[in-house]
Design an enzyme around this catalytic site. Structure first.
Site, PDB file in Angstrom:
ATOM      1  CB  SER A  15       2.581   4.009   0.210  1.00  9.61           C
ATOM      2  OG  SER A  15       1.833   2.893   0.019  1.00  9.61           O
ATOM      3  CE1 TYR A 160      -2.081  -8.770   5.348  1.00  7.43           C
ATOM      4  CE2 TYR A 160      -1.142  -9.766   7.229  1.00  7.43           C
ATOM      5  CZ  TYR A 160      -0.872  -9.220   6.226  1.00  7.43           C
ATOM      6  OH  TYR A 160       0.114  -8.344   5.888  1.00  7.43           O
ATOM      7  CE  LYS A 164       0.272 -10.312   2.710  1.00  4.78           C
ATOM      8  NZ  LYS A 164       0.865  -9.763   1.470  1.00  4.78           N
ATOM      9  CB  THR A 195       3.964  -0.135   6.220  1.00  4.09           C
ATOM     10  OG1 THR A 195       3.113  -0.702   7.201  1.00  4.09           O
ATOM     11  CG2 THR A 195       5.208  -1.207   5.933  1.00  4.09           C
TER      12      THR A 195
END
Length: 254
Positions: A15, A160, A164, A195
């Site tokens: 996806s 997160y 990253k 997304t």
């Protein structure tokens, strides 16, 4: 570097960014092995034009099996690996609900950072055994995915942003480590892209996010990420850098 008649490994291929990248590479004449969790394929479907592999990017055996599958076609050597697999959670260091859960933090770092490194190291090992494609000794390209959160982490993005930020930070040393093998390493740091994660929010929230982007004032598209991957492959002198794909967005604290 020409990609026609080569192989590529794309993680998170069921996806979002990974699916768009797998489609673009297939259209460019690349033999694509897509790696994702089994339930990811169940949700997104298994495209007929790529080789779908079940696996977890944090598991060495799963990644090695996918790399071996991508590198197994002599007529289409492995030249590209694209790391799109990742997860996101929300949580403050300290909130009314208490202190940030340590296991949650470790899980995000494990998938986003350690999983990326796991793919990078094993894909590089396979690429290094191939014949170079030019006089400079170039053998392949690895593209990792960071986020603008690596630089502009918002409230609630501590895990997160840390994961990253690690991906962005390892780009240059990875490129330097792999230079002697003729392998380039680049990282893309997307902003707010349309997304599947965005499908869970209201239209009003989507519009408010789009309005924060200076230009063009809209959400980015997974296809734009995929197009940048193809551009990175074509530009041999790009190496060891993180490119923001964000319409000049700089995230506010919240």
């Amino acid at each position: 570097m020409q990609l026609t008649d080569t192989s590529a490994l794309v993680t998170g291929a069921a996806s979002g960014l990974g699916a768009a990248t797998a489609r673009a590479l297939t259209h460019a004449g690349v033999r694509v092995v897509g790696l994702d969790l089994a339930d990811g394929w169940d949700r997104g479907g298994r495209p007929d034009d790529i080789l779908c592999a079940d696996g977890d990017v944090t598991a060495a055996a799963d990644v090695r099996a996918a790399v071996d599958r991508a590198a197994g076609e002599a007529a289409a050597p492995l030249r590209l690996a694209v790391n799109c697999a990742g997860i996101a959670t929300a949580g403050r260091v300290l909130s009314r609900r208490g202190v940030h859960d340590l296991d949650m933090f470790a899980r995000v770092v494990s998938v986003n950072l350690i999983g990326t490194f796991n793919v990078l190291r094993l894909a590089a090992e396979a690429m290094a055994t191939t014949a170079p494609v030019d006089a400079a000794g170039q053998r392949g390209l690895i593209v990792d995915t960071a986020s603008v959160a690596a630089f502009d982490g918002q409230i609630g993005q501590i895990a997160y942003a840390a994961s990253k930020g690690g991906v962005a930070a390892m780009t240059l040393p990875a490129a330097r480590d792999l230079a002697s093998s003729g392998i380039r390493v680049m990282t893309i740091a997307p902003g707010v892209l349309d997304t599947p994660m965005m499908a869970t929010v209201t239209p009003e929230f989507r519009e408010s996010l789009a309005a924060t982007v200076p230009f063009p004032p809209r959400l980015g598209l997974p296809e734009e990420y995929a197009a940048l991957v193809l551009s990175l492959a074509a530009q041999d002198y790009l190496n060891g850098e993180t490119i923001r794909l964000d319409g000049a967005l700089r995230m506010a604290p919240r």
